[in-house]
Write a protein that holds these residues in place. Structure first.
Motif, mmCIF file in Angstrom:
data_model
loop_
_atom_site.group_PDB
_atom_site.id
_atom_site.type_symbol
_atom_site.label_atom_id
_atom_site.label_comp_id
_atom_site.label_asym_id
_atom_site.label_seq_id
_atom_site.Cartn_x
_atom_site.Cartn_y
_atom_site.Cartn_z
ATOM 1 N N PRO A 66 1.052 -1.018 -0.135
ATOM 2 C CA PRO A 66 -0.102 -0.121 -0.184
ATOM 3 C C PRO A 66 0.944 0.876 -0.217
ATOM 4 O O PRO A 66 1.836 1.637 1.103
ATOM 5 C CB PRO A 66 -1.086 -0.093 1.549
ATOM 6 C CG PRO A 66 -0.038 -1.211 2.117
ATOM 7 C CD PRO A 66 0.740 -1.790 1.383
ATOM 8 N N ILE A 67 0.705 2.202 -0.939
ATOM 9 C CA ILE A 67 1.446 3.602 -0.988
ATOM 10 C C ILE A 67 0.631 4.479 -0.935
ATOM 11 O O ILE A 67 -0.494 4.462 -1.615
ATOM 12 C CB ILE A 67 2.125 3.625 -1.738
ATOM 13 C CG1 ILE A 67 1.646 3.878 -3.308
ATOM 14 C CG2 ILE A 67 3.421 2.801 -2.040
ATOM 15 C CD1 ILE A 67 3.267 3.654 -4.421
ATOM 16 N N GLU A 68 0.470 5.184 -0.778
ATOM 17 C CA GLU A 68 0.086 7.074 -0.914
ATOM 18 C C GLU A 68 0.744 7.801 -0.520
ATOM 19 O O GLU A 68 2.234 8.377 -0.488
ATOM 20 C CB GLU A 68 -0.612 7.623 0.777
ATOM 21 C CG GLU A 68 -1.420 8.691 0.334
ATOM 22 C CD GLU A 68 -2.417 8.927 1.690
ATOM 23 O OE1 GLU A 68 -2.124 8.397 2.749
ATOM 24 O OE2 GLU A 68 -3.058 10.178 1.732
ATOM 25 N N VAL A 69 0.606 8.776 -2.164
ATOM 26 C CA VAL A 69 1.026 9.973 -2.964
ATOM 27 C C VAL A 69 0.401 11.088 -2.274
ATOM 28 O O VAL A 69 -0.772 11.095 -2.614
ATOM 29 C CB VAL A 69 1.872 10.218 -3.691
ATOM 30 C CG1 VAL A 69 2.748 9.369 -4.043
ATOM 31 C CG2 VAL A 69 0.309 9.789 -4.764
ATOM 32 N N GLU A 70 1.056 12.392 -2.116
ATOM 33 C CA GLU A 70 0.161 13.709 -1.641
ATOM 34 C C GLU A 70 1.218 14.604 -1.799
ATOM 35 O O GLU A 70 2.768 14.471 -1.333
ATOM 36 C CB GLU A 70 0.214 13.651 -0.281
ATOM 37 C CG GLU A 70 -0.794 14.198 -0.133
ATOM 38 C CD GLU A 70 -1.527 15.193 1.481
ATOM 39 O OE1 GLU A 70 -0.793 14.124 2.401
ATOM 40 O OE2 GLU A 70 -2.613 15.851 1.800
ATOM 41 N N ALA A 71 0.790 15.770 -2.257
ATOM 42 C CA ALA A 71 1.468 16.395 -3.087
ATOM 43 C C ALA A 71 0.882 17.781 -3.190
ATOM 44 O O ALA A 71 -0.281 18.408 -3.807
ATOM 45 C CB ALA A 71 2.328 16.360 -3.745
ATOM 46 N N GLU A 72 1.216 18.565 -2.484
ATOM 47 C CA GLU A 72 0.250 20.224 -2.510
ATOM 48 C C GLU A 72 0.437 21.200 -3.303
ATOM 49 O O GLU A 72 1.620 21.096 -4.119
ATOM 50 C CB GLU A 72 0.679 20.992 -1.269
ATOM 51 C CG GLU A 72 -0.202 22.390 -0.619
ATOM 52 C CD GLU A 72 -2.153 21.856 0.045
ATOM 53 O OE1 GLU A 72 -1.399 20.872 0.440
ATOM 54 O OE2 GLU A 72 -2.922 22.653 -0.479
ATOM 55 N N GLY A 73 -0.810 20.913 -4.047
ATOM 56 C CA GLY A 73 -0.732 22.487 -5.146
ATOM 57 C C GLY A 73 0.291 21.131 -6.859
ATOM 58 O O GLY A 73 -0.108 21.834 -7.623
ATOM 59 N N MET A 121 4.209 20.795 -10.669
ATOM 60 C CA MET A 121 3.423 21.443 -9.302
ATOM 61 C C MET A 121 2.541 22.861 -10.794
ATOM 62 O O MET A 121 3.531 22.849 -12.095
ATOM 63 C CB MET A 121 4.092 22.502 -8.689
ATOM 64 C CG MET A 121 4.872 22.071 -7.937
ATOM 65 S SD MET A 121 3.853 20.975 -6.807
ATOM 66 C CE MET A 121 4.837 19.821 -5.251
ATOM 67 N N LYS A 122 1.531 23.285 -10.095
ATOM 68 C CA LYS A 122 0.821 24.088 -10.797
ATOM 69 C C LYS A 122 1.540 25.436 -11.928
ATOM 70 O O LYS A 122 1.295 25.694 -12.790
ATOM 71 C CB LYS A 122 0.112 24.877 -10.515
ATOM 72 C CG LYS A 122 -1.266 24.113 -10.319
ATOM 73 C CD LYS A 122 -2.755 25.143 -9.258
ATOM 74 C CE LYS A 122 -4.082 23.869 -9.578
ATOM 75 N NZ LYS A 122 -3.878 23.438 -7.647
ATOM 76 N N ASP A 123 2.346 24.990 -11.375
ATOM 77 C CA ASP A 123 3.420 26.718 -11.565
ATOM 78 C C ASP A 123 5.033 25.737 -13.228
ATOM 79 O O ASP A 123 6.078 26.431 -13.504
ATOM 80 C CB ASP A 123 4.317 27.108 -10.746
ATOM 81 C CG ASP A 123 5.294 26.505 -9.809
ATOM 82 O OD1 ASP A 123 5.220 25.502 -10.027
ATOM 83 O OD2 ASP A 123 5.801 27.024 -8.502
ATOM 84 N N GLY A 124 5.057 24.423 -12.725
ATOM 85 C CA GLY A 124 5.005 24.377 -13.838
ATOM 86 C C GLY A 124 6.600 23.517 -13.451
ATOM 87 O O GLY A 124 7.760 22.644 -14.121
#
Lengths: 142, 109
Positions: A66-73, A121-124
């Motif tokens: 089981p793995i989880e990835v999370e990155a704000e934005g 990310m959103k800013d590239g």
């Protein structure tokens, strides 16, 4: 059978050649990994931090980790398992109705390795996180 | 014909703009293409679900490109938020061309 000095030298050279064999294989894996990363980032540099990769320290069964990835934005996250036959594990992209840039799933790991997550990310820009998972029994068949 | 049943878990009612968790599970062997048949020694051809997506009333929530590293019976959990009531559509695409879909109503109240 009499071994001359020449024979011994030839044997040694043969042995050395055998020992060299695993190296090109490892280099090929590295090339496949680099290619997978480059395909995602387009050659852009990645910085550390900003990505959270959650995985067990020790996975008893490599068939389902089981793995989880999370990155704000983040708009997209690529997860790589460098020691698998195919380094790329999955790419997840977040749409306008996504509540948080995170996803959980279960993946196969062929052996102990450094799981890698790269977030776009959103800013590239790109961010990267690594996490070592020890695998007792490898998945991926064989 | 494989008997593939997708299952999803979505809260019945949510608040507008509230972030909620969606869980999905589909039974599929996810044959990686790297395994060998022990009797014949031949490689078993790859057959996996290669793409998953979740949409709500025409807007994308999440999409996922899947490689053979995804475990059998793929489980995916993610976060979503909606502003109005509607239907959430889940789509899985198989290597053999099959497409499995499942819908779930979401009520904002």
């Amino acid at each position: 059978m009499n071994l001359t000095r020449r024979d011994v030298m030839a044997l040694g050279a043969g042995g050395a050649a055998l020992a060299m064999l695993p190296l090109p294989a490892a280099a090929a894996d590295q090339a496949a990994l680099d290619a997978a990363i480059k395909k995602f980032t387009g050659g852009a540099a990645t910085k550390d931090g900003g990505v959270k990769l959650t995985a067990p320290e020790i996975a008893e069964n490599g068939n389902t980790v089981p793995i989880e990835v999370e990155a704000e934005g983040a708009t997209e996250i690529l997860v790589l398992a460098p020691n698998n036959p195919l380094p790329s594990a999955f790419t997840v992209s977040f749409g306008p109705l996504s509540g948080a840039s995170s996803a959980s799933t279960r993946i196969r790991l062929a052996g102990t390795q450094d799981l890698t997550a790269i977030a776009k990310m959103k800013d590239g820009s790109f961010a990267m996180a690594k996490r070592t998972v020890k695998v007792t029994i490898g998945g991926c068949g064989g | 014909m494989k008997n593939i049943v997708p299952r999803v878990k979505v809260p019945a009612t949510v608040k507008a703009g509230e972030v909620f968790t969606v869980k999905t599970l589909i039974n599929h062997p996810m044959v990686s293409g790297f395994g060998k048949d022990k009797k014949t020694g031949k490689t078993i051809p790859r057959e996996i679900i290669n793409h998953f997506s979740c949409d709500f009333e025409g807007q994308n929530v999440i999409a996922m490109e899947m490689d053979p590293a995804i475990s059998a019976n793929p489980y995916i959990e993610f976060q979503a938020k909606v502003d109005k009531s509607g239907t959430m559509t889940f789509t899985w695409k198989d290597d053999d061309g099959s497409v499995y879909t499942k819908t779930a109503p979401v009520k904002v109240g």
